[in-house]
Design a protein around this motif. Structure first.
Motif, mmCIF file in Angstrom:
data_model
loop_
_atom_site.group_PDB
_atom_site.id
_atom_site.type_symbol
_atom_site.label_atom_id
_atom_site.label_comp_id
_atom_site.label_asym_id
_atom_site.label_seq_id
_atom_site.Cartn_x
_atom_site.Cartn_y
_atom_site.Cartn_z
ATOM 1 N N UNK A 25 0.846 -1.197 0.000
ATOM 2 C CA UNK A 25 0.000 0.000 0.000
ATOM 3 C C UNK A 25 0.882 1.247 0.000
ATOM 4 N N UNK A 26 1.250 1.678 -1.191
ATOM 5 C CA UNK A 26 2.207 2.788 -1.300
ATOM 6 C C UNK A 26 1.630 4.116 -0.802
ATOM 7 N N UNK A 27 0.292 4.168 -0.619
ATOM 8 C CA UNK A 27 -0.343 5.415 -0.167
ATOM 9 C C UNK A 27 -0.471 5.527 1.351
ATOM 10 N N UNK A 28 -0.050 4.491 2.078
ATOM 11 C CA UNK A 28 -0.203 4.500 3.531
ATOM 12 C C UNK A 28 0.676 5.569 4.178
ATOM 13 N N UNK A 29 0.048 6.414 5.005
ATOM 14 C CA UNK A 29 0.781 7.463 5.719
ATOM 15 C C UNK A 29 0.528 7.341 7.219
ATOM 16 N N UNK A 30 1.432 7.908 7.997
ATOM 17 C CA UNK A 30 1.169 8.014 9.435
ATOM 18 C C UNK A 30 0.370 9.293 9.644
ATOM 19 N N UNK A 31 -0.869 9.146 10.133
ATOM 20 C CA UNK A 31 -1.732 10.306 10.378
ATOM 21 C C UNK A 31 -1.114 11.160 11.484
ATOM 22 N N UNK A 32 -0.841 10.521 12.609
ATOM 23 C CA UNK A 32 -0.188 11.186 13.745
ATOM 24 C C UNK A 32 -0.028 10.201 14.893
ATOM 25 N N UNK A 33 0.880 10.538 15.799
ATOM 26 C CA UNK A 33 0.965 9.839 17.077
ATOM 27 C C UNK A 33 0.015 10.546 18.040
ATOM 28 N N UNK A 34 -0.636 9.760 18.897
ATOM 29 C CA UNK A 34 -1.569 10.320 19.868
ATOM 30 C C UNK A 34 -1.121 9.939 21.278
ATOM 31 N N UNK A 35 -0.841 10.934 22.083
ATOM 32 C CA UNK A 35 -0.426 10.667 23.459
ATOM 33 C C UNK A 35 -1.656 10.432 24.337
ATOM 34 N N UNK A 36 -1.668 9.272 25.017
ATOM 35 C CA UNK A 36 -2.829 8.887 25.836
ATOM 36 C C UNK A 36 -2.416 8.683 27.294
ATOM 37 N N UNK A 37 -3.432 8.604 28.156
ATOM 38 C CA UNK A 37 -3.222 8.319 29.592
ATOM 39 C C UNK A 37 -2.236 9.300 30.225
ATOM 40 N N UNK A 38 -2.372 10.548 29.855
ATOM 41 C CA UNK A 38 -1.448 11.577 30.334
ATOM 42 C C UNK A 38 -1.893 12.098 31.699
ATOM 43 N N UNK A 39 -0.961 12.187 32.613
ATOM 44 C CA UNK A 39 -1.219 12.749 33.943
ATOM 45 C C UNK A 39 -0.139 13.790 34.211
#
Length: 254
Positions: A173-187
């Motif tokens: 899939x040559x069109x696959x991109x990383x949308x973004x990293x999402x930081x979770x469970x942040x305190x």
């Protein structure tokens, strides 16, 4: 034309399913037509949206293995504009059953591509592994959101996932991109959380969502009631986090 986005990280417990459910519900609340594809045998996204998985005739498993049309497996949810193709524990065995199929990495792509014209966003909740089903999901996707928890070892294993994405991009899939990293469970009270936040931001620079998902009790409680947090407690911090994320995603793709 809709966009297919996988939520992937082979590390468990990073907030993939929580994000799939609540990002989808927030996008739907903002008027977008959304489909969740539950590609995890644990079927937590399905039960988290109130789907009784014991009574289902068709799930993603039947679509992948028995070539049941996806339309038969699409279920409504209690959230307007949000539908789901549920999962089932049978999906555990699907990888072995798919081994002899032609173009086995592209089965999900064939299923989902015709649906793109019917939805603004199709979100695939991947299982915490890099097996054939996850490869199928990434091959079918336009982009991938990678949830990263703000805890020790957060970046462990991400290089393996990035390598998998690179291989899929070059071969399937040559069109696959990383949308973004999402930081979770942040305190923000924890120094470690702030260190991880800074490290991820420094490491991936512009590829990180501005929105951060903070630890929130209401967010943890909502799935046991079969509801996204925006329905369970619209005034909670978790609800406002995911609404901000939905707005950021829409803006990024407009």
């Amino acid at each position: 034309m809709g966009k297919i986005i996988s939520l992937a990280n082979q590390k468990g417990g990073v907030g993939k399913t929580t994000t799939a459910i609540n990002l989808a519900a927030s996008l739907a609340t903002l008027g977008k037509k959304v489909l969740i594809v539950d590609a995890d045998p644990q079927a937590n996204a399905s039960s988290g949206l109130g789907v009784n998985i014991r009574t289902l005739e068709y799930t993603i498993y039947e679509c992948l293995i028995d070539e049941v049309p996806t339309q038969k497996a699409i279920h409504p949810t209690d959230v307007k504009n949000l539908e789901i193709i549920p999962s089932h524990i049978d999906l555990v065995g699907a990888e072995i059953e798919m081994l002899n199929l032609d173009n086995r990495e592209k089965v999900m792509q064939r299923l989902l591509t015709p649906l793109k014209s019917s939805y603004d966003y199709i979100l695939i909740d991947c299982s915490p592994s890099l097996g054939l089903i996850t490869v199928n999901a990434l091959t079918a996707s336009d982009s991938v959101i990678i949830p990263v928890q703000c805890e020790y070892f957060a970046l462990e294993g991400i290089s393996k996932l990035l390598n998998t994405i690179k291989i899929i991009k070059s071969k399937l899939n040559m069109n696959l991109e990383i949308e973004s990293f999402l930081l979770t469970m942040y305190d923000n009270r924890l120094r470690l959380a702030n260190q991880v936040y800074a490290e991820v931001k420094r490491h991936f620079e512009g590829m990180v969502f501005e929105t951060v998902i903070t630890r929130n009790v209401r967010l943890s409680e909502a799935p046991s009631y079969g509801q996204p947090v925006i329905v369970y407690d619209a005034d909670s911090k978790g609800s406002s986090n995911y609404m901000d994320l939905a707005k950021e995603l829409i803006k990024k793709n407009s």
